[in-house]
Design an enzyme around this catalytic site. Structure first.
Site, PDB file in Angstrom:
ATOM      1  N   CYS A   1       0.925  -1.267   0.086  1.00  0.00           N
ATOM      2  CA  CYS A   1       0.062  -0.100  -0.188  1.00  0.00           C
ATOM      3  C   CYS A   1       0.832   1.353  -0.071  1.00  0.00           C
ATOM      4  O   CYS A   1       0.718   2.193  -0.861  1.00  0.00           O
ATOM      5  CB  CYS A   1      -0.962  -0.197   1.329  1.00  0.00           C
ATOM      6  SG  CYS A   1      -0.163  -0.375   2.873  1.00  0.00           S
TER       7      CYS A   1
HETATM    8  N1  LIG Z   1      -4.302  -3.892   4.995  1.00  0.00           N
HETATM    9  C1  LIG Z   1      -3.496  -3.281   3.816  1.00  0.00           C
HETATM   10  O1  LIG Z   1      -3.737  -2.094   3.813  1.00  0.00           O
HETATM   11  C2  LIG Z   1      -2.875  -3.984   2.730  1.00  0.00           C
HETATM   12  C3  LIG Z   1      -2.657  -3.315   1.735  1.00  0.00           C
HETATM   13  C4  LIG Z   1      -1.854  -4.055   0.723  1.00  0.00           C
HETATM   14  C5  LIG Z   1      -1.295  -5.427   0.995  1.00  0.00           C
HETATM   15  N2  LIG Z   1      -1.800  -6.097   2.268  1.00  0.00           N
HETATM   16  C6  LIG Z   1      -1.270  -7.486   2.237  1.00  0.00           C
HETATM   17  O2  LIG Z   1      -2.402  -8.277   2.175  1.00  0.00           O
HETATM   18  C7  LIG Z   1      -2.191  -9.465   3.169  1.00  0.00           C
HETATM   19  C8  LIG Z   1      -3.474  -9.443   4.061  1.00  0.00           C
HETATM   20  O3  LIG Z   1      -3.506  -8.277   4.671  1.00  0.00           O
HETATM   21  P1  LIG Z   1      -4.751  -7.637   5.474  1.00  0.00           P
HETATM   22  O4  LIG Z   1      -4.605  -6.494   6.058  1.00  0.00           O
HETATM   23  O5  LIG Z   1      -5.930  -8.363   4.924  1.00  0.00           O
HETATM   24  O6  LIG Z   1      -4.316  -8.787   6.922  1.00  0.00           O
HETATM   25  P2  LIG Z   1      -5.346  -9.039   8.172  1.00  0.00           P
HETATM   26  O7  LIG Z   1      -6.508  -8.400   8.044  1.00  0.00           O
HETATM   27  O8  LIG Z   1      -4.223  -9.046   9.310  1.00  0.00           O
HETATM   28  O9  LIG Z   1      -5.450 -10.710   7.979  1.00  0.00           O
HETATM   29  C9  LIG Z   1      -4.686 -11.559   8.648  1.00  0.00           C
HETATM   30  C10 LIG Z   1      -5.641 -12.951   8.761  1.00  0.00           C
HETATM   31  O10 LIG Z   1      -4.705 -13.731   8.131  1.00  0.00           O
HETATM   32  C11 LIG Z   1      -4.747 -15.054   8.778  1.00  0.00           C
HETATM   33  N3  LIG Z   1      -3.586 -15.589   9.195  1.00  0.00           N
HETATM   34  C12 LIG Z   1      -2.596 -15.126   9.749  1.00  0.00           C
HETATM   35  N4  LIG Z   1      -1.425 -16.052   9.790  1.00  0.00           N
HETATM   36  C13 LIG Z   1      -1.930 -16.925   8.897  1.00  0.00           C
HETATM   37  C14 LIG Z   1      -1.260 -18.228   8.416  1.00  0.00           C
HETATM   38  N5  LIG Z   1       0.109 -18.387   8.837  1.00  0.00           N
HETATM   39  N6  LIG Z   1      -1.833 -18.875   7.644  1.00  0.00           N
HETATM   40  C15 LIG Z   1      -3.151 -18.708   7.216  1.00  0.00           C
HETATM   41  N7  LIG Z   1      -4.026 -17.518   7.728  1.00  0.00           N
HETATM   42  C16 LIG Z   1      -3.075 -16.808   8.660  1.00  0.00           C
HETATM   43  C17 LIG Z   1      -5.304 -14.730  10.155  1.00  0.00           C
HETATM   44  O11 LIG Z   1      -6.989 -15.234   9.686  1.00  0.00           O
HETATM   45  P3  LIG Z   1      -7.438 -16.432  10.527  1.00  0.00           P
HETATM   46  O12 LIG Z   1      -7.494 -16.297  11.782  1.00  0.00           O
HETATM   47  O13 LIG Z   1      -8.805 -16.541  10.021  1.00  0.00           O
HETATM   48  O14 LIG Z   1      -6.678 -17.405  10.205  1.00  0.00           O
HETATM   49  C18 LIG Z   1      -5.432 -13.199  10.105  1.00  0.00           C
HETATM   50  O15 LIG Z   1      -6.773 -12.922  10.739  1.00  0.00           O
HETATM   51  C19 LIG Z   1      -0.995  -9.240   3.772  1.00  0.00           C
HETATM   52  O16 LIG Z   1       0.179  -9.673   3.086  1.00  0.00           O
HETATM   53  C20 LIG Z   1      -0.685  -7.752   4.011  1.00  0.00           C
HETATM   54  O17 LIG Z   1       0.699  -7.252   3.894  1.00  0.00           O
HETATM   55  C21 LIG Z   1      -2.523  -5.462   3.152  1.00  0.00           C
END
Ligand SMILES: NC(=O)c1ccc[n+]([C@@H]2O[C@H](COP(=O)([O-])OP(=O)(O)OC[C@H]3O[C@@H](n4cnc5c(N)ncnc54)[C@H](OP(=O)(O)O)[C@@H]3O)[C@@H](O)[C@H]2O)c1
Length: 346
Positions: free
Chosen positions: A146
């Site tokens: 992001c």
């Molecule tokens: N947030 C942003 O603005 C943004 C922007 C661009 C890219 N990203 C990227 O997109 C991805 C997701 O980001 P997010 O912000 O959506 O994250 P998030 O909301 O924190 O989602 C994380 C979720 O992933 C699951 N998880 C964690 N470790 C895991 C594992 N080892 N295996 C399987 N599931 C796992 C967990 O869900 P469960 O408890 O259901 O397993 C946790 O709640 C990340 O790689 C992040 O760097 C984020």
């Protein structure tokens, strides 16, 4: 017309959920499978009520699909993706696992060896405005971070045109959804509300992406980029303020120079639907809920310094929206399909 089958790995995070929300209105695709480790076996609408019109049960592993979005955290994402790529399935990874071209940088910035260095060359860094032709042919797209999206788009025209010196500062402020859905003390309401904080002062993980992409536009000189992120009390959005001294003799430090500078930016982004060069400093709310990146370049006439302000919605152009823009290119759909929504106001 048959619809392209889409799977979303990790629907229980903010990014996976946002991919699903945006794809609901896409006329050419159908979400056929969603996964979520902690919620497997439950109805999606019970776990994410705003997605209840998607009639699916959350699975532990993705079902058969033509294209898979992975919205897992880094490391877990690569583990999920490597077998899919091996089967020839098109994949868009929203984590950092395939963004960096040099495998050793994963040890340095992510504390682990890369599990499939051979795939780093194959992966295309998915900023369509810079790599459209490669995205169109890609099997594996590494969707940008992001912060890097806002910073790279803000600086690419100036770096490419060779009008700024190599010392560059990117000062960014992000809403709290950038930290994801997993609760932590740092993102707890009483800690964030009415508070602004700088973090990762020893170097944020998004820095190598910013350097990689901008350096590729100006290989003659080693860029020196300082990237400083801040957390601010809002849900969505990133505002980046970028600074660099102008190279003498290229763009005049004058009102005429400001007009020339803006023309350099307008020429660079000519024909782009999602990047708008604007005449007043943009605000995060002007991009909120849309796939837009708003960019305002100007010159500090007292110091001869370039200042560029950029704004994005971190979950859309900084994540899910850009991923769908990439998907459209990979599948041969018009690039803007499903991404036409205007920003939400107020
Ligand atoms: N947030 C942003 O603005 C943004 C922007 C661009 C890219 N990203 C990227 O997109 C991805 C997701 O980001 P997010 O912000 O959506 O994250 P998030 O909301 O924190 O989602 C994380 C979720 O992933 C699951 N998880 C964690 N470790 C895991 C594992 N080892 N295996 C399987 N599931 C796992 C967990 O869900 P469960 O408890 O259901 O397993 C946790 O709640 C990340 O790689 C992040 O760097 C984020």
């Amino acid at each position: 017309m048959s619809l392209t089958r889409i799977a979303i790995v990790n629907i229980t995070g903010y990014i996976g959920a946002e991919v699903a929300r945006l794809l609901c209105r896409h006329p050419n695709v159908k979400i056929v499978s969603v996964t979520g480790r902690s919620e497997a076996g439950k109805r999606l609408g019970n776990v994410m009520p705003h997605l209840s019109q998607i009639d699916l049960t959350i699975e532990a592993a993705p079902g058969e699909a033509d294209l898979v979005f992975s919205a897992l955290p880094h490391k877990a994402s690569a583990e999920a993706i490597i077998p899919l790529v091996g089967k020839g399935i098109k994949v868009i990874d929203l984590s950092a696992d395939f963004r960096l071209k040099q495998a050793e940088q994963y040890q340095q910035w992510y504390d682990h060896a890369h599990p499939a260095p051979g795939l780093l060359e194959k992966a295309v860094y998915g900023i369509p405005e810079l790599h459209r032709a490669d995205v169109t042919k890609a099997q594996l797209v590494a969707n940008p971070g992001c912060y890097p999206t806002g910073a790279i788009l803000a600086l690419a025209p100036a770096v490419k045109a060779g009008i700024i010196k190599r010392d560059i500062i990117v000062d960014s402020k992000s809403g709290v959804s950038g930290a994801g859905r997993t609760p932590s003390l740092t993102t707890h309401f009483p800690e964030v509300n009415e508070n602004v904080s700088a973090y990762s002062m020893d170097g944020h993980r998004h820095l190598p992406e910013i350097v990689q992409e901008l350096q590729a536009l100006q290989p003659k000189e080693t860029l020196m980029i300082t990237f400083q992120p801040h957390l601010i009390p809002m849900t969505r959005g990133i505002l980046s303020s970028c600074y660099a001294s102008l190279v003498e003799g290229k763009i005049a430090v004058s009102r005429q120079g400001v007009a020339e500078l803006r023309q350099v930016y307008r020429d660079f982004y000519e024909g782009e639907t999602f990047v708008k060069v604007v005449d007043a400093p943009p605000q995060t709310k002007q991009a909120w809920g849309s796939n837009l990146c708003l960019i305002h370049p100007t010159i500090d006439l007292r110091t001869g310094r370039l200042i560029v302000i950029s704004c994005i919605d971190n979950l859309i152009k900084g994540g899910a929206g850009q991923a769908i823009q990439n998907m459209n290119l990979m599948l041969g759909f018009p690039e803007t399909t499903g991404l036409e929504a205007l920003p939400v106001y107020p």
